[in-house]
Enzyme design. Sequence first.
Site, PDB file in Angstrom:
ATOM      1  N   ASP A  74       0.787  -1.028  -0.059  1.00  0.00           N
ATOM      2  CA  ASP A  74       0.058  -0.077   0.133  1.00  0.00           C
ATOM      3  C   ASP A  74       0.926   1.260   0.030  1.00  0.00           C
ATOM      4  O   ASP A  74       2.064   1.200   0.569  1.00  0.00           O
ATOM      5  CB  ASP A  74      -0.823  -0.122   1.350  1.00  0.00           C
ATOM      6  CG  ASP A  74      -2.255  -0.735   0.831  1.00  0.00           C
ATOM      7  OD1 ASP A  74      -2.501  -1.054   0.015  1.00  0.00           O
ATOM      8  OD2 ASP A  74      -3.055  -0.871   2.113  1.00  0.00           O
ATOM      9  N   LYS A  96      -3.148   3.483  -3.262  1.00  0.00           N
ATOM     10  CA  LYS A  96      -4.360   4.227  -3.487  1.00  0.00           C
ATOM     11  C   LYS A  96      -4.219   5.700  -2.888  1.00  0.00           C
ATOM     12  O   LYS A  96      -3.431   5.857  -1.672  1.00  0.00           O
ATOM     13  CB  LYS A  96      -5.589   3.798  -2.791  1.00  0.00           C
ATOM     14  CG  LYS A  96      -5.814   2.245  -3.214  1.00  0.00           C
ATOM     15  CD  LYS A  96      -7.048   1.913  -2.404  1.00  0.00           C
ATOM     16  CE  LYS A  96      -7.524   0.183  -2.729  1.00  0.00           C
ATOM     17  NZ  LYS A  96      -8.535  -0.276  -1.992  1.00  0.00           N
ATOM     18  N   MET A 203      -8.650   9.474   7.423  1.00  0.00           N
ATOM     19  CA  MET A 203      -8.863   9.722   6.107  1.00  0.00           C
ATOM     20  C   MET A 203      -9.855  11.059   5.604  1.00  0.00           C
ATOM     21  O   MET A 203     -11.173  10.886   4.980  1.00  0.00           O
ATOM     22  CB  MET A 203      -9.223   8.526   5.268  1.00  0.00           C
ATOM     23  CG  MET A 203      -8.104   7.652   5.276  1.00  0.00           C
ATOM     24  SD  MET A 203      -8.733   5.946   4.567  1.00  0.00           S
ATOM     25  CE  MET A 203      -9.826   5.399   5.968  1.00  0.00           C
TER      26      MET A 203
END
Length: 283
Positions: A74, A96, A203
């Site tokens: 990741d 991502k 996030m």
Amino acid sequence: ETGELPLRAVRPARAVVAGSGDAGHEAAAAGAVTAPLVRPVGSVALVGGGPGDAGLISVRGRRVLAEADVVVVDRLAPRALLAELGDDVVVVDVGKTSGNHPVPQDEINGILVHHALVGKRVVRLKGGDPYVFGRGGEELDACRAHGVPVEVVPGVTSAVSVPAAAGIPVTHRGLSRGFTVLTGHEDVGKVPAASDHTVVLLMGVSRLAETAAALVAQGRSPETPVAVVEDGYGPRQRTTVGTLATIAERAREAGVRPPAVTVVGDVVTLSPAWPPRTPPAPR
């Protein structure tokens, strides 16, 4: 965490899946899984790498990583550790960013299962903990559905460690008796509005104004302290503080950007970034 990989052979997910010239890899790209029957089944380890600092991965996580044949990594994992891998280890980048998911989760699941079914020891290296908004449960289910042995190696979640890096404990006697961890990408739903309950948002930079308004609508005081901690343990770590009434504007003025963890509650006043209380004037 800069999102950059060390200088070593790293392959994008689709290059690994579709560029190898074998039908099994191409099938994995479409979510299907095939494998030669003559090869032994390998394994998958879902490894929580912690908040990004290479020193905060567990001893078990580091050992499993050192034994890997394939590492599926990741963006917020401790990527500095990749430089320690052998040249024959295949590293697949499925990182991502906010609003940009170039490798869908179904395809990630297919990559893990495919490499394990051809006999490889696969490590899925994640930031934080695999089970804290890390899609680890979905990856475990996909592997088990194909008979792939899976190990879950817990990691230090950024929900606790990043506030700590900024001097903020998520619980503290006299200030907070508990905490809730939410993803800030979505509506916060219903959370305790009590002043002694901390809310941690992962996030959530792009929805900070909406989230703050929702918490106030649920009963939180607009004067509730808030801190946004950017790039915890990284080179650009920074803390921006305010209240539910002011934090969205302050974050905008400061140019706050992901990755960031937001902490809501009186524990924020323990941060060195919080303005010190002015003592009362002598009478």
